[in-house]
Every structure is written in C-alpha cells, then in structure tokens.
Design an enzyme around this catalytic site. Sequence first.
Site, PDB file in Angstrom:
ATOM      1  N   GLU A 169       0.838  -1.218   0.000  1.00  0.00           N
ATOM      2  CA  GLU A 169       0.000   0.000   0.000  1.00  0.00           C
ATOM      3  C   GLU A 169       0.867   1.260   0.000  1.00  0.00           C
ATOM      4  O   GLU A 169       2.076   1.190   0.228  1.00  0.00           O
ATOM      5  CB  GLU A 169      -0.893   0.047   1.243  1.00  0.00           C
ATOM      6  CG  GLU A 169      -2.295  -0.486   1.065  1.00  0.00           C
ATOM      7  CD  GLU A 169      -3.202   0.430   0.236  1.00  0.00           C
ATOM      8  OE1 GLU A 169      -2.713   1.461  -0.284  1.00  0.00           O
ATOM      9  OE2 GLU A 169      -4.380   0.090   0.083  1.00  0.00           O
ATOM     10  N   ASN A 207      -5.293   3.435   7.760  1.00  0.00           N
ATOM     11  CA  ASN A 207      -5.228   2.952   6.377  1.00  0.00           C
ATOM     12  C   ASN A 207      -4.592   4.068   5.533  1.00  0.00           C
ATOM     13  O   ASN A 207      -3.692   4.752   6.027  1.00  0.00           O
ATOM     14  CB  ASN A 207      -6.638   2.540   5.908  1.00  0.00           C
ATOM     15  CG  ASN A 207      -6.607   1.639   4.696  1.00  0.00           C
ATOM     16  OD1 ASN A 207      -5.761   0.756   4.615  1.00  0.00           O
ATOM     17  ND2 ASN A 207      -7.491   1.837   3.749  1.00  0.00           N
ATOM     18  N   ASN A 221      -9.941   5.764   2.105  1.00  0.00           N
ATOM     19  CA  ASN A 221      -9.032   5.501   0.998  1.00  0.00           C
ATOM     20  C   ASN A 221      -9.013   6.656   0.005  1.00  0.00           C
ATOM     21  O   ASN A 221      -9.758   7.631   0.155  1.00  0.00           O
ATOM     22  CB  ASN A 221      -9.490   4.230   0.263  1.00  0.00           C
ATOM     23  CG  ASN A 221      -8.491   3.116   0.432  1.00  0.00           C
ATOM     24  OD1 ASN A 221      -7.286   3.354   0.305  1.00  0.00           O
ATOM     25  ND2 ASN A 221      -8.955   1.917   0.722  1.00  0.00           N
ATOM     26  N   ASP A 272      -9.740   2.047  -4.309  1.00  0.00           N
ATOM     27  CA  ASP A 272      -8.655   1.970  -3.324  1.00  0.00           C
ATOM     28  C   ASP A 272      -7.782   3.223  -3.458  1.00  0.00           C
ATOM     29  O   ASP A 272      -8.268   4.283  -3.837  1.00  0.00           O
ATOM     30  CB  ASP A 272      -7.899   0.650  -3.537  1.00  0.00           C
ATOM     31  CG  ASP A 272      -7.318   0.128  -2.234  1.00  0.00           C
ATOM     32  OD1 ASP A 272      -6.767   0.924  -1.469  1.00  0.00           O
ATOM     33  OD2 ASP A 272      -7.390  -1.082  -1.979  1.00  0.00           O
TER      34      ASP A 272
END
Length: 315
Positions: A16, A101, A157, A206
């Site tokens: 990521e 995240n 995201n 995403d």
Amino acid sequence: MRNVEVVCRASALNGEGPVWSEAEQRLYWVDIRAPALHRFDPATGRNETWGMPAWIGCFALIETDVVALALRTGLFRFDTRSGTMTFLAPAPFDPRRFTFNDGGCDRSGRFFAGTMLDPIDPLEPADLGTDGNGTPLWRYDGAAGWGCASPPVQTSNGLAWSPDGRTMYHSDTAQKTVFRSDYDTATGTAENRRVFARVEEGMGPDGAAVDADGFYLCAAFGAGCLLRFDPDGKLERRIAMPARFVTMPAFGGVDLSTLFVTSASFPVPEKDRVSRPMEGCLFALEAPARGLTPHVLTPDPVAADKEHRSDKAIA
Ligand SMILES: O=C1O[C@H](CS(=O)(=O)O)[C@@H](O)[C@H](O)[C@H]1O
C-alpha cells in the site's frame, strides 16, 4: 505505452501507500498486514525493508531518510539510518477496533490519515459507532494533536488533491464511492462533500493519485485494473493490471512519468498464493500523463516541537 512490468516480487500481504521521494529518486511503500516500511530503488532494483512493531497504514516523507509513520499505536518519526523511532502522537481512535489505512500530505505539507475497521477481538461486535460508519479522516495538527477532516467513513481511501490544491478527493472503499470536497489550502479544511464517482460491483475504489492534467487515477481493488476519471468524474479509461488486488498508484521516476502500483495477496487463500504470484508484487508502467510533485510533511514535527518548547521557555 510501455507494458506493465513487475519491478519487485515482494509477495506483500497488503502492499500500500507508495510515495516517490524526489530527493532520493526512490519509492517508499508499506505492507500494512506484514507490517513493514519498504524503499525501492528503480535504478538498482534493490528493495530495503524495515519491519514494524504494529500495523502501518501510511506515512509521510519528512526529509531524506526520515519519515512519519502512522502505526496502529500512534504516529512516529522514523529515521531509516539509525532505526530511531520518536513518538509524535497517539492514534486518535480505539486501536482495539480500528487501524490506520490510506493517507498522505496536501499541497502545503499537512499530513492526513484515515482508518479501517479491524477488531483485534473478532468476538467483539463490530460497533462502528452510532451512525454505523467508521472514523473521520484525521488531520495531524502537530502539537495540537489530530483534527477531524471528513464525516466518518468505513474504509478510508483514495486521498488526493487537484493540481491547484482546492479539491480534495477521498473515498470509502466499503461504500464503493469516491467523494470530492472544496478544500481550503489555508486552513486544511474540506467542505461541501459530494459524490465524485461510484464504482461497479466486484471492485472497491482503493488508493489514488491525481495527475498533472487533473485526472484521478485509482486502483480498483478486486478488479485487476486502474480507473482513470476526468475532473468531472467521468470514467476516461481502464488500465489492465496483472494482479487482481491492486491497491494504489503513485507517480515517480524521471519526470514523474512512471506509475508505480502496489498490490495485496491477503485476499487470496494461503494455499493458492503460489499459483497467483502476481498478487503482492510492485508494478511499474508508463503513466498516461505526468504526475504532480509529491509533498513532504512540513514542518518536521520534531523541529517544530523544539521551537514550540523554546518559545514557551522564553515567554
Ligand atoms: O486492507 C485493505 O483492504 C481494503 C479492501 S477490503 O476492506 O479488504 O475490501 C483496501 O481497500 C485497503 O486499502 C487495504 O489497505
């Protein structure tokens, strides 16, 4: 256009957050679930790895070799040369239920980080709060801690800004929706949130990046492609990728004309991962347009804290 290349066979569980360091000409990225910070050098093909003590959602570059890491346990300044971790701030949420995240810096160098639900105790009900959502996007305000920067979302995201910095993009993967808001560059606040794009069943929006033409490129998690939207939210093209679980693109390389793309293997059952070697790789391809200069966290939180303390001592 150059074909998609595998540049690092990383077998990442949850690759990521790629960010290109212009100063180093290297790409930093993370593995959230096999927690580690990585740094890839396209000139040599070498990938360095620093294991982390807790899940790492995202990070911001501060200066050469120094980054701010959003770990489940809080925000830390990390010096890759010495391995020194300096505590900056606790996580602004209950870390037994949430973890950081996607995140990133705005065009003025303010750092933002969102969260996703991940209850440590799976037997505990997944209480997302009174409105059924997760947590807001968080803005790191230095000594003042964290400020709320959006309504709550379940899986935060797709954070990115338009070339003029006046539009902020942010998505909720769980709701399959990318939002855009008017962004005040002077205060770091976002208002007037509305839907920018919704994605199809079978994919989740995403991580994302905006190019110099103002087009929004996001990874379609679960669908093996990148989606490129024009500034009005119209899907302009799909770019096929060799992995189904692509997670985020970032512009880098000479002239910011290469797209690096991370991916994840965690959704693939363990027994099938050997036969799906593309999931978890780091990819590179020629970008449809050049990228925007990536922004670093400004000021360095440790230097700012020292200044704050000495101001207080003088007063
Ligand atoms: O861990 C992650 O997972 C989500 C997708 S999902 O919630 O598992 O469907 C992904 O969007 C996110 O970016 C990633 O970090």
